[in-house]
Each structure stands twice: as structure tokens, then as C-alpha cells.
Design a protein around this motif. Structure first.
Motif, PDB file in Angstrom:
ATOM      1  N   ASP A 343     -21.094 -13.776  -8.430  1.00 27.46           N
ATOM      2  CA  ASP A 343     -19.791 -14.219  -8.959  1.00 27.46           C
ATOM      3  C   ASP A 343     -19.045 -13.088  -9.661  1.00 27.46           C
ATOM      4  O   ASP A 343     -18.345 -13.305 -10.660  1.00 27.46           O
ATOM      5  N   ILE A 344     -19.183 -11.869  -9.126  1.00 26.02           N
ATOM      6  CA  ILE A 344     -18.487 -10.696  -9.665  1.00 26.02           C
ATOM      7  C   ILE A 344     -17.587 -10.138  -8.575  1.00 26.02           C
ATOM      8  O   ILE A 344     -18.038  -9.907  -7.449  1.00 26.02           O
ATOM      9  N   THR A 345     -16.329  -9.934  -8.879  1.00 19.96           N
ATOM     10  CA  THR A 345     -15.414  -9.328  -7.920  1.00 19.96           C
ATOM     11  C   THR A 345     -15.270  -7.839  -8.208  1.00 19.96           C
ATOM     12  O   THR A 345     -15.527  -7.369  -9.317  1.00 19.96           O
ATOM     13  N   CYS A 346     -14.847  -7.103  -7.194  1.00 22.08           N
ATOM     14  CA  CYS A 346     -14.674  -5.659  -7.350  1.00 22.08           C
ATOM     15  C   CYS A 346     -13.510  -5.195  -6.479  1.00 22.08           C
ATOM     16  O   CYS A 346     -13.002  -5.941  -5.640  1.00 22.08           O
ATOM     17  N   ARG A 347     -13.081  -3.987  -6.705  1.00 21.64           N
ATOM     18  CA  ARG A 347     -12.115  -3.339  -5.821  1.00 21.64           C
ATOM     19  C   ARG A 347     -12.670  -1.968  -5.485  1.00 21.64           C
ATOM     20  O   ARG A 347     -13.264  -1.299  -6.319  1.00 21.64           O
ATOM     21  N   ILE A 348     -12.449  -1.552  -4.232  1.00 20.58           N
ATOM     22  CA  ILE A 348     -13.127  -0.374  -3.699  1.00 20.58           C
ATOM     23  C   ILE A 348     -12.118   0.563  -3.039  1.00 20.58           C
ATOM     24  O   ILE A 348     -11.261   0.119  -2.275  1.00 20.58           O
ATOM     25  N   GLY A 349     -12.240   1.855  -3.314  1.00 22.01           N
ATOM     26  CA  GLY A 349     -11.441   2.870  -2.654  1.00 22.01           C
ATOM     27  C   GLY A 349     -12.342   3.848  -1.919  1.00 22.01           C
ATOM     28  O   GLY A 349     -13.384   4.251  -2.444  1.00 22.01           O
ATOM     29  N   ILE A 350     -11.947   4.232  -0.703  1.00 22.25           N
ATOM     30  CA  ILE A 350     -12.756   5.164   0.105  1.00 22.25           C
ATOM     31  C   ILE A 350     -11.855   6.246   0.678  1.00 22.25           C
ATOM     32  O   ILE A 350     -10.840   5.962   1.320  1.00 22.25           O
ATOM     33  N   ASP A 351     -12.235   7.504   0.453  1.00 20.64           N
ATOM     34  CA  ASP A 351     -11.518   8.653   1.014  1.00 20.64           C
ATOM     35  C   ASP A 351     -12.537   9.703   1.417  1.00 20.64           C
ATOM     36  O   ASP A 351     -13.720   9.628   1.033  1.00 20.64           O
ATOM     37  N   ARG A 352     -12.108  10.673   2.181  1.00 20.36           N
ATOM     38  CA  ARG A 352     -13.017  11.740   2.603  1.00 20.36           C
ATOM     39  C   ARG A 352     -12.340  13.093   2.444  1.00 20.36           C
ATOM     40  O   ARG A 352     -11.105  13.205   2.470  1.00 20.36           O
ATOM     41  N   LEU A 388     -10.760  -3.967  -0.404  1.00 20.19           N
ATOM     42  CA  LEU A 388     -11.291  -2.641  -0.086  1.00 20.19           C
ATOM     43  C   LEU A 388     -10.165  -1.806   0.500  1.00 20.19           C
ATOM     44  O   LEU A 388      -9.390  -2.306   1.329  1.00 20.19           O
ATOM     45  N   TYR A 389     -10.057  -0.542   0.083  1.00 19.19           N
ATOM     46  CA  TYR A 389      -8.939   0.313   0.491  1.00 19.19           C
ATOM     47  C   TYR A 389      -9.444   1.609   1.145  1.00 19.19           C
ATOM     48  O   TYR A 389     -10.284   2.317   0.577  1.00 19.19           O
ATOM     49  N   LEU A 390      -8.915   1.877   2.340  1.00 13.99           N
ATOM     50  CA  LEU A 390      -9.218   3.116   3.058  1.00 13.99           C
ATOM     51  C   LEU A 390      -8.008   4.035   3.005  1.00 13.99           C
ATOM     52  O   LEU A 390      -6.864   3.580   3.080  1.00 13.99           O
ATOM     53  N   SER A 391      -8.267   5.325   2.893  1.00 14.30           N
ATOM     54  CA  SER A 391      -7.183   6.299   2.837  1.00 14.30           C
ATOM     55  C   SER A 391      -6.676   6.630   4.232  1.00 14.30           C
ATOM     56  O   SER A 391      -7.277   6.258   5.245  1.00 14.30           O
ATOM     57  N   ALA A 392      -5.576   7.386   4.270  1.00 14.85           N
ATOM     58  CA  ALA A 392      -5.040   7.841   5.554  1.00 14.85           C
ATOM     59  C   ALA A 392      -6.046   8.730   6.270  1.00 14.85           C
ATOM     60  O   ALA A 392      -6.142   8.726   7.509  1.00 14.85           O
ATOM     61  N   ALA A 393      -6.824   9.516   5.502  1.00 13.22           N
ATOM     62  CA  ALA A 393      -7.835  10.388   6.114  1.00 13.22           C
ATOM     63  C   ALA A 393      -8.940   9.567   6.776  1.00 13.22           C
ATOM     64  O   ALA A 393      -9.537  10.007   7.774  1.00 13.22           O
ATOM     65  N   MET A 394      -9.232   8.384   6.261  1.00  9.18           N
ATOM     66  CA  MET A 394     -10.260   7.528   6.855  1.00  9.18           C
ATOM     67  C   MET A 394      -9.772   6.914   8.160  1.00  9.18           C
ATOM     68  O   MET A 394     -10.590   6.583   9.036  1.00  9.18           O
ATOM     69  N   ARG A 395      -8.469   6.755   8.309  1.00  5.63           N
ATOM     70  CA  ARG A 395      -7.890   6.176   9.523  1.00  5.63           C
ATOM     71  C   ARG A 395      -8.279   6.976  10.761  1.00  5.63           C
ATOM     72  O   ARG A 395      -8.403   6.411  11.865  1.00  5.63           O
ATOM     73  N   ASP A 396      -8.509   8.257  10.606  1.00  8.08           N
ATOM     74  CA  ASP A 396      -8.824   9.124  11.740  1.00  8.08           C
ATOM     75  C   ASP A 396     -10.264   8.968  12.225  1.00  8.08           C
ATOM     76  O   ASP A 396     -10.599   9.430  13.322  1.00  8.08           O
ATOM     77  N   VAL A 397     -11.128   8.330  11.404  1.00  6.43           N
ATOM     78  CA  VAL A 397     -12.551   8.286  11.768  1.00  6.43           C
ATOM     79  C   VAL A 397     -13.120   6.870  11.834  1.00  6.43           C
ATOM     80  O   VAL A 397     -14.246   6.690  12.304  1.00  6.43           O
ATOM     81  N   VAL A 398     -12.371   5.869  11.362  1.00  7.51           N
ATOM     82  CA  VAL A 398     -12.839   4.477  11.468  1.00  7.51           C
ATOM     83  C   VAL A 398     -11.710   3.598  11.986  1.00  7.51           C
ATOM     84  O   VAL A 398     -10.530   3.971  11.920  1.00  7.51           O
ATOM     85  N   ASP A 399     -12.061   2.438  12.496  1.00  2.00           N
ATOM     86  CA  ASP A 399     -11.091   1.496  13.045  1.00  2.00           C
ATOM     87  C   ASP A 399     -10.409   0.735  11.901  1.00  2.00           C
ATOM     88  O   ASP A 399     -11.072   0.038  11.125  1.00  2.00           O
ATOM     89  N   VAL A 400      -9.103   0.884  11.778  1.00  2.00           N
ATOM     90  CA  VAL A 400      -8.370   0.229  10.686  1.00  2.00           C
ATOM     91  C   VAL A 400      -7.469  -0.899  11.196  1.00  2.00           C
ATOM     92  O   VAL A 400      -6.599  -1.380  10.479  1.00  2.00           O
ATOM     93  N   ARG A 401      -7.675  -1.352  12.432  1.00  2.00           N
ATOM     94  CA  ARG A 401      -6.782  -2.347  13.020  1.00  2.00           C
ATOM     95  C   ARG A 401      -6.813  -3.673  12.258  1.00  2.00           C
ATOM     96  O   ARG A 401      -5.828  -4.417  12.278  1.00  2.00           O
ATOM     97  N   GLU A 402      -7.921  -3.990  11.609  1.00  2.00           N
ATOM     98  CA  GLU A 402      -8.004  -5.244  10.856  1.00  2.00           C
ATOM     99  C   GLU A 402      -7.581  -5.067   9.399  1.00  2.00           C
ATOM    100  O   GLU A 402      -7.716  -5.997   8.600  1.00  2.00           O
TER     101      GLU A 402
END
Length: 420
Positions: A343-352, A388-402
Motif C-alpha cells: 500500500d505504498i505508491t512511488c514515482r520513478i524516473g529513468i534516464d541513461r 513511471l517516466y522514461l527520458s528521451a534517451a530511453m526512447r532510443d533503446v526501449v519501446d515507448v508506444r504504450e
């Protein structure tokens, strides 16, 4: 009413792990809290031996986000090293002590109760003069006199949190802000020029901007290292880089050699859990430390040690570094699910990108680099809990369509992020 926390939430061996694994997280104190009735009286009893009275002074660099986009990581580390040396040198000269490990661009010092407020304010003016004369970046300073809790090398409590927030979010370059409590300790006929910040309403009372006053002209900064997070070899190379940068004698070969020697390309996962709101700060603080221990526990269970590593878990924040982008996203999603079960929420950022990972005392780690800043901007500055948040740099290496594309401006920098 928040459900009473229980040791049953944690792995059975978590509270037996060694210091080099837990770092600054006071697990023994958390264990005592979990074994108590978790009342306000219990919190005060556990904190009694940790209480200190004096001055907490925090600083934060101004304009660093934009600088990070314009300069390489080594240059940024050299630039933020300059004011940290000045803050520490002058602070130690009047009896101050550093708080924590100064891995980022911010600093924190604690000054004893018997220091006069006039001496402290004069020192802060002296520090800002020195930084203006010799540094490539400016800082904001926030100072408060009050009661704090000194635990595992950190300074805790509502008053410590308040002045840290003021320094980080409400100062501009070269500014000095002091609390009402410090103003009250100044002599009646002091010669400082101060003005009230009418735009700030805080739990520690009125806040004032120091515009002018006596400097400590005879004060010499102590030539001691601030609590650096780096190895001795890297810090020696960083000082050489800083010297060449200042004298404009830096060359590409030297820079490339240092990059090859120290800099890594990693995917950074930054996770912030939501703090539960309770009536008293002391109980809230223990609950937050307990949630930190839970995050530590989950991370240790989920990590694949061959391709990823925990960097740190501090307060509501956890940072991890991965070699593979897909592993990082999968880890983040699973981590979010594990917290949700509690019952704990979080927010996540991912960049490379390029980072420096360095070893701290007791075998723990810290990290510096633009990916950490970007992950923080996406999650902590603009993100919603549960997302959960992906950066523009992550767009080049993972599928961000969803994921949903979002664009916004933070600290003068345009950021594109993908929310899911």
C-alpha cells in the motif's frame, strides 16, 4: 490512521545485514521503532539521545541543470567542487561540522549552540564573497537556529527539512536567507542589512534575506577536505582538472584519459516513495525511515547483481544503476508492484548516459551525472505518484508506444518524457 508497521513486512535477515550494505540507513533504530507501540512518546524516547541544538546551514547550486547540458560531467564535478571547498573551509574555521557526504552540488553544515549569530552571518557573507570571486557557479544559502536530530551522520527533524527546502527551492545565486530564530539571536544594534522575504511562509517562521554587513576579513579557511565521496586517486585527478580548467590550460587528451579511466555509461533508475502524513513529524520521520528500510529490502531481493547495483537508499529515495535498459525498466515496474502490495505508491524516473559511480565509507556508493538529474526532474519535480517516466534517451533503446509523451520546461531546460 496509518496501520502500525510490522517487522513481518521485511525479510527476516534484513536487520542483521552489515554496515557496508545498509550505509547511512539506521536499521537498528528502525528495528527499535518497529518493536515499539509506535506512539509519539516512543518516537521522542528513541530520539532523545540524538537531539542537538545549534545552527543548520544548507546550500544549493543555482543554474546547474542548464550547465549540465552545456558541459561534460568532469567539468561539472570540477565546477561544483569549488564552492564546496569554500563552504567547508570557512565553516570549519568557526567550529562548524559537515553533515553527510557531499556527493551532489548541495552542502550541509552544523554549527554549535555557543556560536554567535553575528559570527555565523558574517561568515556566510564571507563565503558568498569568496565564491563570487573565484567560482564558475553561484550558490544559495539557508540558515536556521533550532533543534535537530543527529542520526548516522545525517541531520533530521522538521526544522532541518524546512531550511534545506528553503535553500534548495527558494534561493537565487549569491543569496543568504536566515530564519527568524537567527534574527532573534542577533544583537539589538547589529549592522547587518536584512529584509523580510514576504513571499515565504514557513513552519520555522519568517525568513529574511541578508543584503550586507560585516565580513570576517581575518578569517582563514581551514585547508581540510570536505566529506568527499570520491576515491583519493579520482579526487587528485579532479583537482588537477580543476586547476587546468581555471587556468585555461586543459587539453583534450587529458580530458579523454580521465573519461576513459572513470566515466561509465549506465541506465539510472530513481525511485521516490510517497511519505505518509501523520500528526507529528517525529512519528512521520520514523515511518519514513521504515519505508526506506522496506525499499532497501525490496531492492536487495530484486536486483540481478551481475548487471545492476544499488547506489543508495536515503529517506524516501532509492537510486540504482543498470547496464541494460530493458532490465532497468523491468526492475522499476516490478519494484512499483512490490511497493503497491504494501500500500505504498512511488514515482520513478529513468534516464541513461555518462555517470561517475564512487565508493563511500563503509563500502556504500553514490553517483553523479546528468542521468541522475534528469531522472529526478522527471519523477520528483514533475511526476505523479504511481507513474513511471522514461527520458528521451530511453526512447532510443526501449519501446515507448504504450507510454504518453509529455513535454515541459524545468529550470530553463526543455524536457521530453514518456509516462507509463
Amino acid at each position: 490512521m496509518i496501520e502500525k508497521l510490522s517487522k513481518k513486512r521485511y525479510s527476516t535477515n534484513l536487520f542483521d545485514v552489515t554496515q557496508d550494505i545498509i550505509g547511512a540507513l539506521p536499521l537498528k533504530l528502525v528495528e527499535q521503532w518497529l518493536s515499539s507501540d509506535q506512539t509519539y512518546a516512543d518516537a521522542l524516547k528513541l530520539l532523545d539521545s540524538h537531539k542537538v541544538i545549534g545552527y543548520s546551514v544548507s546550500s544549493d547550486s543555482v543554474g546547474l541543470t542548464k550547465l549540465c547540458q552545456q558541459n561534460g560531467l568532469l567539468e561539472i564535478l570540477a565546477i561544483i567542487n569549488q564552492p564546496k571547498k569554500i563552504v567547508h573551509g570557512y565553516g570549519k574555521a568557526i567550529g562548524g561540522e559537515s553533515v553527510g557526504i557531499w556527493a551532489a552540488d548541495n552542502t550541509q553544515m552544523f554549527y554549535p549552540d555557543d556560536l554567535s549569530a553575528s559570527t555565523l552571518v558574517s561568515t556566510l557573507l564571507t563565503i558568498q564573497d569568496a565564491i563570487a570571486q573565484s567560482c564558475h557557479i553561484k550558490i544559495g544559502l539557508g540558515a536556521h537556529y533550532g533543534s535537530f536530530y543527529s542520526i548516522s551522520g545525517g541531520l533530521y527533524g522538521s526544522e532541518a527539512d524546512a531550511i534545506e527546502d528553503i535553500a534548495e527551492n527558494h534561493t537565487c545565486g549569491g543569496e543568504i536567507l536566515i530564519s527568524q530564530a537567527i534574527c532573534d539571536r542577533l544583537p539589538n544594534h547589529h549592522n547587518f542589512t536584512i529584509e523580510k522575504r514576504n513571499d515565504l511562509v514557513t513552519e520555522i517562521g519568517n525568513i529574511y534575506r541578508v543584503l550586507d554587513g560585516d565580513r570576517l576579513s581575518g578569517l582563514q579557511p581551514l585547508n581540510q577536505q570536505y566529506p568527499i565521496p570520491y576515491s583519493e586517486d579520482f579526487y587528485a585527478d579532479l583537482l588537477e582538472y580543476e586547476t587546468r580548467l581555471t587556468s585555461h590550460t586543459i587539453d583534450q587528451r587529458f580530458t579523454h584519459d580521465l573519461i576513459d579511466k572513470y566515466i561509465q555509461n549506465k541506465v539510472v533508475v530513481l525511485i521516490e516513495s510517497r511519505s505518509e502524513s501523520v500528526e507529528t513529524h517525529e512519528v512521520s520521520m520514523f515511518n519514513q525511515l521504515s519505508f526506506s528500510a522496506l525499499m532497501k529490502d525490496i531492492g536487495l531481493r530484486l536486483l540481478n547483481k551481475t548487471s545492476a547495483e544499488e547506489i543508495k537508499v536515503v529517506s524516501s529515495l532509492a537510486i540504482y544503476a543498470f547496464d541494460d535498459a530493458h532490465d532497468a525498466v523491468s526492475f522499476a515496474q516490478t519494484f512499483r508492484q512490490e511497493l503497491a502490495k504494501q500500500d505504498i505508491t512511488c514515482r520513478i524516473g529513468i534516464d541513461r548516459g555518462e555517470v561517475l559511480i564512487f565508493n563511500l565509507p563503509f563500502g556504500t556508493k553514490d553517483i553523479a551525472g546528468m542521468p541522475v538529474n534528469v531522472a529526478s526532474k522527471m519523477a520528483q519535480d514533475k511526476g505523479e505518484f504511481g507513474k513511471l517516466y522514461l527520458s528521451a534517451a530511453m526512447r532510443d533503446v526501449v519501446d515507448v508506444r504504450e507510454f504518453n509523451e509529455i513535454k515541459y520546461n524545468v529550470s530553463g531546460v526543455e524536457i521530453t518524457t514518456y509516462e507509463g
